[in-house]
Design a protein around this motif. Structure first.
Motif, PDB file in Angstrom:
ATOM      1  N   GLN A   1       0.826  -1.205   0.000  1.00  0.00           N
ATOM      2  CA  GLN A   1       0.000   0.000   0.000  1.00  0.00           C
ATOM      3  C   GLN A   1       0.865   1.263   0.000  1.00  0.00           C
ATOM      4  OE1 GLN A   1      -2.543  -0.628   3.398  1.00  0.00           O
ATOM      5  NE2 GLN A   1      -4.166  -1.553   2.166  1.00  0.00           N
ATOM      6  N   PHE A   2       1.916   1.261   0.829  1.00  0.00           N
ATOM      7  CA  PHE A   2       2.821   2.419   0.826  1.00  0.00           C
ATOM      8  C   PHE A   2       3.470   2.590  -0.543  1.00  0.00           C
ATOM      9  CE2 PHE A   2       2.861   2.480   5.520  1.00  0.00           C
ATOM     10  CZ  PHE A   2       2.767   3.843   5.711  1.00  0.00           C
ATOM     11  N   GLU A   3       3.855   1.481  -1.158  1.00  0.00           N
ATOM     12  CA  GLU A   3       4.470   1.544  -2.488  1.00  0.00           C
ATOM     13  C   GLU A   3       3.499   2.133  -3.500  1.00  0.00           C
ATOM     14  OE1 GLU A   3       6.883   1.368  -5.721  1.00  0.00           O
ATOM     15  OE2 GLU A   3       7.522   1.069  -3.656  1.00  0.00           O
ATOM     16  N   SER A   4       2.281   1.647  -3.509  1.00  0.00           N
ATOM     17  CA  SER A   4       1.324   2.095  -4.524  1.00  0.00           C
ATOM     18  C   SER A   4       0.781   3.492  -4.248  1.00  0.00           C
ATOM     19  CB  SER A   4       0.171   1.102  -4.653  1.00  0.00           C
ATOM     20  OG  SER A   4      -0.605   1.077  -3.472  1.00  0.00           O
TER      21      SER A   4
ATOM     22  N   PHE B   1       5.318   5.823  -2.436  1.00  0.00           N
ATOM     23  CA  PHE B   1       6.643   5.715  -3.043  1.00  0.00           C
ATOM     24  C   PHE B   1       6.595   5.635  -4.565  1.00  0.00           C
ATOM     25  CE2 PHE B   1       7.400   3.668   1.214  1.00  0.00           C
ATOM     26  CZ  PHE B   1       7.986   4.780   1.774  1.00  0.00           C
ATOM     27  N   GLY B   2       5.685   4.847  -5.102  1.00  0.00           N
ATOM     28  CA  GLY B   2       5.556   4.737  -6.559  1.00  0.00           C
ATOM     29  C   GLY B   2       5.253   6.078  -7.210  1.00  0.00           C
ATOM     30  N   PRO B   3       4.211   6.779  -6.735  1.00  0.00           N
ATOM     31  CA  PRO B   3       3.920   8.102  -7.313  1.00  0.00           C
ATOM     32  C   PRO B   3       5.062   9.110  -7.124  1.00  0.00           C
ATOM     33  CG  PRO B   3       2.014   7.288  -6.138  1.00  0.00           C
ATOM     34  CD  PRO B   3       3.136   6.329  -5.849  1.00  0.00           C
TER      35      PRO B   3
ATOM     36  N   ALA C   1       9.299  12.222  -9.595  1.00  0.00           N
ATOM     37  CA  ALA C   1      10.721  12.562  -9.623  1.00  0.00           C
ATOM     38  C   ALA C   1      11.312  12.273 -11.006  1.00  0.00           C
ATOM     39  CB  ALA C   1      11.473  11.790  -8.547  1.00  0.00           C
ATOM     40  N   ALA C   2      10.937  11.145 -11.595  1.00  0.00           N
ATOM     41  CA  ALA C   2      11.425  10.809 -12.937  1.00  0.00           C
ATOM     42  C   ALA C   2      10.941  11.836 -13.959  1.00  0.00           C
ATOM     43  CB  ALA C   2      10.974   9.407 -13.336  1.00  0.00           C
ATOM     44  N   LEU C   3       9.683  12.231 -13.845  1.00  0.00           N
ATOM     45  CA  LEU C   3       9.130  13.249 -14.740  1.00  0.00           C
ATOM     46  C   LEU C   3       9.874  14.573 -14.570  1.00  0.00           C
ATOM     47  CD1 LEU C   3       6.881  14.113 -16.746  1.00  0.00           C
ATOM     48  CD2 LEU C   3       5.486  14.661 -14.745  1.00  0.00           C
ATOM     49  N   SER C   4      10.141  14.961 -13.344  1.00  0.00           N
ATOM     50  CA  SER C   4      10.847  16.217 -13.071  1.00  0.00           C
ATOM     51  C   SER C   4      12.278  16.187 -13.596  1.00  0.00           C
ATOM     52  CB  SER C   4      10.867  16.494 -11.564  1.00  0.00           C
ATOM     53  OG  SER C   4       9.553  16.681 -11.095  1.00  0.00           O
ATOM     54  N   ILE C   5      12.953  15.068 -13.419  1.00  0.00           N
ATOM     55  CA  ILE C   5      14.330  14.952 -13.905  1.00  0.00           C
ATOM     56  C   ILE C   5      14.361  15.005 -15.433  1.00  0.00           C
ATOM     57  CG2 ILE C   5      16.292  13.363 -14.107  1.00  0.00           C
ATOM     58  CD1 ILE C   5      15.707  12.587 -11.171  1.00  0.00           C
ATOM     59  N   ASP C   6      13.421  14.324 -16.063  1.00  0.00           N
ATOM     60  CA  ASP C   6      13.345  14.354 -17.531  1.00  0.00           C
ATOM     61  C   ASP C   6      13.099  15.777 -18.023  1.00  0.00           C
ATOM     62  OD1 ASP C   6      13.210  13.083 -20.143  1.00  0.00           O
ATOM     63  OD2 ASP C   6      11.040  13.432 -20.060  1.00  0.00           O
TER      64      ASP C   6
ATOM     65  N   ASN D   1      -2.750   8.692  -9.985  1.00  0.00           N
ATOM     66  CA  ASN D   1      -2.512   8.431  -8.565  1.00  0.00           C
ATOM     67  C   ASN D   1      -3.794   8.531  -7.749  1.00  0.00           C
ATOM     68  OD1 ASN D   1       0.213   8.002  -9.015  1.00  0.00           O
ATOM     69  ND2 ASN D   1       0.743  10.128  -8.640  1.00  0.00           N
ATOM     70  N   ILE D   2      -4.649   9.464  -8.102  1.00  0.00           N
ATOM     71  CA  ILE D   2      -5.932   9.589  -7.412  1.00  0.00           C
ATOM     72  C   ILE D   2      -6.782   8.352  -7.660  1.00  0.00           C
ATOM     73  CG2 ILE D   2      -8.119  10.870  -7.405  1.00  0.00           C
ATOM     74  CD1 ILE D   2      -6.415  13.421  -7.841  1.00  0.00           C
ATOM     75  N   GLN D   3      -6.804   7.877  -8.893  1.00  0.00           N
ATOM     76  CA  GLN D   3      -7.566   6.664  -9.206  1.00  0.00           C
ATOM     77  C   GLN D   3      -7.020   5.460  -8.443  1.00  0.00           C
ATOM     78  OE1 GLN D   3      -7.395   6.300 -13.464  1.00  0.00           O
ATOM     79  NE2 GLN D   3      -8.947   7.877 -13.815  1.00  0.00           N
ATOM     80  N   THR D   4      -5.706   5.332  -8.398  1.00  0.00           N
ATOM     81  CA  THR D   4      -5.091   4.229  -7.669  1.00  0.00           C
ATOM     82  C   THR D   4      -5.417   4.314  -6.190  1.00  0.00           C
ATOM     83  OG1 THR D   4      -3.275   4.159  -9.260  1.00  0.00           O
ATOM     84  CG2 THR D   4      -2.884   3.109  -7.142  1.00  0.00           C
ATOM     85  N   ALA D   5      -5.328   5.505  -5.634  1.00  0.00           N
ATOM     86  CA  ALA D   5      -5.639   5.684  -4.206  1.00  0.00           C
ATOM     87  C   ALA D   5      -7.105   5.388  -3.930  1.00  0.00           C
ATOM     88  CB  ALA D   5      -5.293   7.100  -3.768  1.00  0.00           C
ATOM     89  N   SER D   6      -7.983   5.789  -4.829  1.00  0.00           N
ATOM     90  CA  SER D   6      -9.419   5.516  -4.642  1.00  0.00           C
ATOM     91  C   SER D   6      -9.697   4.017  -4.661  1.00  0.00           C
ATOM     92  CB  SER D   6     -10.239   6.192  -5.737  1.00  0.00           C
ATOM     93  OG  SER D   6     -10.119   7.583  -5.646  1.00  0.00           O
ATOM     94  N   LYS D   7      -9.064   3.323  -5.604  1.00  0.00           N
ATOM     95  CA  LYS D   7      -9.239   1.866  -5.681  1.00  0.00           C
ATOM     96  C   LYS D   7      -8.697   1.196  -4.432  1.00  0.00           C
ATOM     97  CE  LYS D   7      -9.040   1.588 -10.720  1.00  0.00           C
ATOM     98  NZ  LYS D   7      -8.230   1.177 -11.889  1.00  0.00           N
ATOM     99  N   ALA D   8      -7.551   1.648  -3.958  1.00  0.00           N
ATOM    100  CA  ALA D   8      -6.957   1.057  -2.759  1.00  0.00           C
ATOM    101  C   ALA D   8      -7.825   1.333  -1.533  1.00  0.00           C
ATOM    102  CB  ALA D   8      -5.550   1.609  -2.544  1.00  0.00           C
ATOM    103  N   ALA D   9      -8.385   2.526  -1.443  1.00  0.00           N
ATOM    104  CA  ALA D   9      -9.242   2.880  -0.311  1.00  0.00           C
ATOM    105  C   ALA D   9     -10.523   2.063  -0.331  1.00  0.00           C
ATOM    106  CB  ALA D   9      -9.548   4.370  -0.328  1.00  0.00           C
ATOM    107  N   SER D  10     -11.108   1.895  -1.504  1.00  0.00           N
ATOM    108  CA  SER D  10     -12.344   1.117  -1.584  1.00  0.00           C
ATOM    109  C   SER D  10     -12.066  -0.366  -1.313  1.00  0.00           C
ATOM    110  CB  SER D  10     -13.033   1.290  -2.941  1.00  0.00           C
ATOM    111  OG  SER D  10     -12.206   0.786  -3.978  1.00  0.00           O
ATOM    112  N   LYS D  11     -10.911  -0.847  -1.726  1.00  0.00           N
ATOM    113  CA  LYS D  11     -10.516  -2.242  -1.484  1.00  0.00           C
ATOM    114  C   LYS D  11     -10.281  -2.461   0.021  1.00  0.00           C
ATOM    115  CE  LYS D  11      -7.092  -5.683  -2.832  1.00  0.00           C
ATOM    116  NZ  LYS D  11      -5.863  -5.938  -3.609  1.00  0.00           N
ATOM    117  N   ALA D  12      -9.652  -1.479   0.660  1.00  0.00           N
ATOM    118  CA  ALA D  12      -9.381  -1.583   2.094  1.00  0.00           C
ATOM    119  C   ALA D  12     -10.653  -1.500   2.915  1.00  0.00           C
ATOM    120  CB  ALA D  12      -8.397  -0.510   2.519  1.00  0.00           C
TER     121      ALA D  12
END
Length: 122
Positions: free
Chosen positions: A12-15, A18-20, A25-30, A109-120
């Motif tokens: 959950q922390f990863e998704s 840390f993942g976002p 960070a990758a987007l900013s560096i690019d 990220n919002i969609q992923t968080a919403s799915k994780a919250a509804s799953k939890a």
């Protein structure tokens, strides 16, 4: 706490965090790399023009040479103004691309968080 619970919490922390964060960070560096390359190319071009104009000025030996140099300055000024305009357009395009990708990343990220919250919650 069991290993399964620790793995789930880690996942959950990863998704959710840390993942976002890594994706942003990758987007900013690019973006920073592209912006620095654009600026480097512009500075190099401006420096090359300045050096060539300084060398041309050293070649002035008479009134005809001065006239030719001054006429050339008009051409150089026009080319530089076009270069500045093109460089500004590149930077604007880079900024727009960064904002669009950042918004897309945030939406994902919002969609992923919403799915994780509804799953939890289940």
């Amino acid at each position: 706490m069991s290993n399964a619970n620790i793995d789930q919490a880690t996942q959950q922390f990863e998704s959710m965090f840390f993942g976002p964060a890594r994706a942003y960070a990758a987007l900013s560096i690019d973006y920073a790399e592209k912006l620095l390359n654009t600026q480097y190319e512009a500075v190099k071009a401006y420096s090359d023009v300045s050096m060539s104009q300084a060398r041309a000025m050293l070649d002035i030996k008479d009134a005809e040479g001065l006239r030719t140099y001054v006429e050339g300055q008009q051409k150089v000024a026009k080319e530089l103004s076009e270069r500045v305009k093109g460089d500004a357009e590149k930077v604007v395009a880079l900024n727009q691309d960064f904002v669009q990708k950042g918004q897309k990343l945030a939406e994902e990220n919002i969609q992923t968080a919403s799915k994780a919250a509804s799953k939890a919650a289940k």
